[in-house]
Design a protein around this motif. Sequence first.
Motif, PDB file in Angstrom:
ATOM      1  N   LEU A  10       0.832  -1.201   0.000  1.00  0.00           N
ATOM      2  CA  LEU A  10       0.000   0.000   0.000  1.00  0.00           C
ATOM      3  C   LEU A  10       0.871   1.257   0.000  1.00  0.00           C
ATOM      4  O   LEU A  10       0.549   2.235  -0.685  1.00  0.00           O
ATOM      5  N   LEU A  53       2.217   1.670  -3.510  1.00  0.00           N
ATOM      6  CA  LEU A  53       1.145   2.107  -4.401  1.00  0.00           C
ATOM      7  C   LEU A  53       0.834   3.580  -4.196  1.00  0.00           C
ATOM      8  O   LEU A  53       0.480   4.293  -5.140  1.00  0.00           O
ATOM      9  N   ARG A  62      -4.971  -0.249  -4.821  1.00  0.00           N
ATOM     10  CA  ARG A  62      -4.778   0.501  -3.582  1.00  0.00           C
ATOM     11  C   ARG A  62      -6.073   0.548  -2.778  1.00  0.00           C
ATOM     12  O   ARG A  62      -6.067   0.331  -1.556  1.00  0.00           O
TER      13      ARG A  62
END
Length: 284
Positions: A64, A67, A117
């Motif tokens: 995450l 991203l 995401r």
Amino acid sequence: MPVGRGANDVTETHQTHGSVAPGVTGAVGQSMVGSPAPSVAGAAPIPESRDIPQATVTRLATYLRVLGVLTERGTIIVSSEELAAASGVGSAKLRKDLSFLGPNGVRGVGYDVTRLRARIERALGLDRGHKVVLVGVGNLGQALAGYGGFGRRGFSMVGLFDSDPARVGAPVGDLTVRHVDELEQACAELEATIGVISTPDEAAQEVADRLVRAGLRCILSFSPTSLDVPDHVEMRRVDLAVEMQVLSFNSARNTESVPTAPRVRIGHSAVPSTAPRNGSVIAP
């Protein structure tokens, strides 16, 4: 437009093995590329949930973060090889981790950065947002309170507390330090979901007890002291001294100089590798 180059970006089915993180769910849905982007605030109900191993949860948080960097740079599509390299894992492990979320990529095309995401945020519960109260506004506490990265990742600092009369009433960023005696009532008023303890060690257990009485089920402690909390409370402990001792051991063991962490190129941008060299890493 940066486009991923991977040819194996369809996640495979995977049976859960080992320790799992209860309450963390994945989704089984349509391919993320070419399908409508889920709304973070009002996403459709997840059709199927399954436990995700704790190690996978940790890696999902790393994916995450990468991203997020790609989103800021305008990257639209990323391959599994590129995302894995920037995250410091193998592409097979990344695809295995993402299989807990359901099909995510298109073979030969890659992952839609925005949609992947959003799906990871949903799996980690970040789409709901979290309100954080921090107890102990010393040097470490002030640094944590002033860190802007929390807000970008779904965590809002809503309350600061201390028992030192010299600190109570003082402004720290947009917040004013309140006395710790107000903690339990304030947690209810502020709808806090996470409590952070950055007090001296001798006060940590009392603060943990206060947070538990206030109804918080998630506590992050920077005290090396082992704290006693009920089974329904999730406790995470960060001991910076232990992490530095591990670094010291690894440094002493390595006879040759450690090369600089490689930079992984994604599209037209380079992203530093976040791979831990010899164990866990605490990163902001």
